[in-house]
Design a protein around this motif. Structure first.
Motif, mmCIF file in Angstrom:
data_model
loop_
_atom_site.group_PDB
_atom_site.id
_atom_site.type_symbol
_atom_site.label_atom_id
_atom_site.label_comp_id
_atom_site.label_asym_id
_atom_site.label_seq_id
_atom_site.Cartn_x
_atom_site.Cartn_y
_atom_site.Cartn_z
ATOM 1 N N UNK A 113 0.796 -1.218 0.000
ATOM 2 C CA UNK A 113 0.000 0.000 0.000
ATOM 3 C C UNK A 113 0.824 1.261 0.000
ATOM 4 N N UNK A 114 2.152 1.144 0.251
ATOM 5 C CA UNK A 114 2.997 2.325 0.341
ATOM 6 C C UNK A 114 4.073 2.379 -0.733
ATOM 7 N N UNK A 115 4.569 1.240 -1.189
ATOM 8 C CA UNK A 115 5.705 1.211 -2.112
ATOM 9 C C UNK A 115 5.414 0.265 -3.273
ATOM 10 N N UNK A 116 6.134 0.477 -4.369
ATOM 11 C CA UNK A 116 5.957 -0.360 -5.548
ATOM 12 C C UNK A 116 6.631 -1.714 -5.347
ATOM 13 N N UNK A 117 6.194 -2.680 -6.145
ATOM 14 C CA UNK A 117 6.705 -4.046 -6.017
ATOM 15 C C UNK A 117 8.203 -4.118 -6.301
ATOM 16 N N UNK A 118 8.682 -3.361 -7.288
ATOM 17 C CA UNK A 118 10.104 -3.425 -7.639
ATOM 18 C C UNK A 118 10.984 -2.940 -6.497
#
Length: 404
Positions: A113-118
């Motif tokens: 919910x806060x950061x991208x998967x990469x």
């Protein structure tokens, strides 16, 4: 104080807490104060800590309309990443820390919910995790202990950076501004006050029609998770995605809700507090509302029904002006369901003279048709309305303490 000295102080803090029986993120207030002050004066310390601060903060704040809840979400994400690194450093033999589930728990509800998967994958790769499949990260080869301390310290610094940015927004008086403006001001300033002044010079004054909006995203939830519950990366209990929102946990009683809930073309539920807060001068009189609903036979309102039951029946068609005296004498009894109606059966006709509801095959109908005011109940909604009115009349006039 250099990064190596900070790493040593941070390691000692973790080991001191472990001797006290606590294996968690750093909570030393003195180290926290020292690192806060260094970060405020020198944003470039993040580079020495190799915590990828600019990339992570830009990713977490970009496109957010309100930066304050986004910063709180980022702080929780960095704390969970710090905890993962601390667990591997202090308790490397624990088997449950060797696998992280990426389809549930804290990974979904806090990190994604806060950061991208990469960027999440990069952060976990620093701790030695690699993707096992689409649903798990597993420990391939444990990194050196010093590297785990460095990763945990970097996440600790990122947590403090979120708090520093939050303090800037608090002193600025608004959290609705572009993320790039906030980060640019933070990097160009040596303390919180100068950062606030930098932003005040470049942002439009309050009251300006300029509004910053984030682009609409069709593929992610727009809500911010403000829950404070403990999250787990390793498959522990966590709130489900189908949990009802907290505002639905307690609603007014059914008959205290807006009449729009029952209308055929009514809008969504409207809290009672909002309706009561509206100025009385802007509300149309009750008679006007009834005239508007004459052509909506399926509409039903417990509020309107209650007003009608508590008002004299003869005044239903012509409401009295405010302050005018009511009719003298006792009020006639309410409407009753005739004995021809089986329990739960809907009436077909209503006699306004004998105040009774009748079935279409009732043997008493010839008497009513001879000289009474008999009205047909055409729609199912209208029939249910009158049946419920008769049931409420029975309670009002026949119940304990009812008026004769």
């Amino acid at each position: 104080m250099g990064s190596s000295s900070l790493s040593e102080d941070y390691r000692l803090c973790l080991e001191r807490e472990l001797r006290r029986g606590r294996a968690g993120v750093c909570g030393d207030p003195s180290l926290r104060a020292v690192l806060w002050q260094i970060l405020v004066e020198d944003f470039d310390l993040h580079g020495a800590l190799q915590d990828d601060a600019l990339a992570l903060l830009t990713d977490g704040l970009w496109g957010r309309a309100d930066l304050a809840p986004a910063l709180r979400g980022l702080a929780r994400a960095f704390e969970l990443l710090e905890l993962a690194a601390v667990h591997l450093y202090l308790l490397p033999w624990r088997k449950e820390f060797s696998t992280i589930k990426t389809f549930s728990g804290g990974y979904v509800h806090v990190l994604k919910g806060a950061l991208s998967e990469d960027l999440l994958l990069q952060s976990f790769q620093k701790m030695g995790y690699v993707p096992r499949d689409n649903h798990r990260l597993t420990m391939a080869a444990p990194p050196p202990a010093c590297q785990l301390v460095q990763v945990a310290l970097g996440c600790f610094a990122l947590r403090l950076e979120c708090e520093i940015l939050g303090e800037v927004l608090a002193q600025l008086g608004t959290s609705v501004l572009p993320a790039e403006e906030l980060l640019q001001a933070r990097r160009a300033s040596a303390d919180v006050a100068s950062c606030v002044a930098w932003l005040q010079q470049r942002l439009p004054p309050r009251g300006s029609p300029t509004v910053y909006q984030s682009p609409l995203d069709l593929y992610r939830d727009l809500q911010e998770d403000e829950g404070s519950e403990e999250a787990s990366l390793y498959g522990g209990p966590s709130p489900g995605p189908d949990s009802p929102p907290p505002e639905l946990a307690c609603r007014p009683l059914l008959w205290e809700q807006s009449a729009k809930l029952w209308g055929a073309r009514g809008a969504a539920w409207e809290p009672l507090e909002e309706a009561e807060a509206l100025p009385q001068a802007s509300s149309p009189p009750y008679g006007a509302l009834e005239e508007e609903r004459e052509h909506e036979p399926t509409a039903f309102s417990f509020l309107a029904l209650r007003r009608e039951l508590l008002s004299p029946p003869g005044d239903a068609a012509a409401p009295r002006a405010p302050g005018s005296p009511g009719p003298a004498g006792p009020q006639p009894p309410g409407y009753q369901a005739h004995s021809c109606l089986a329990p739960g059966a809907l009436p077909a006709l209503c006699c306004d003279t004998c105040h009774q509801l009748h079935a279409p095959h009732c043997a008493a109908l010839p008497t009513c048709r001879a000289g009474h005011a008999l009205r047909p109940l055409l729609s199912e909604g209208q029939r249910r309305l009158w049946l419920q009115r008769a049931q409420l009349d029975t309670l009002l006039y026949d119940g304990p303490g009812a008026q004769p």
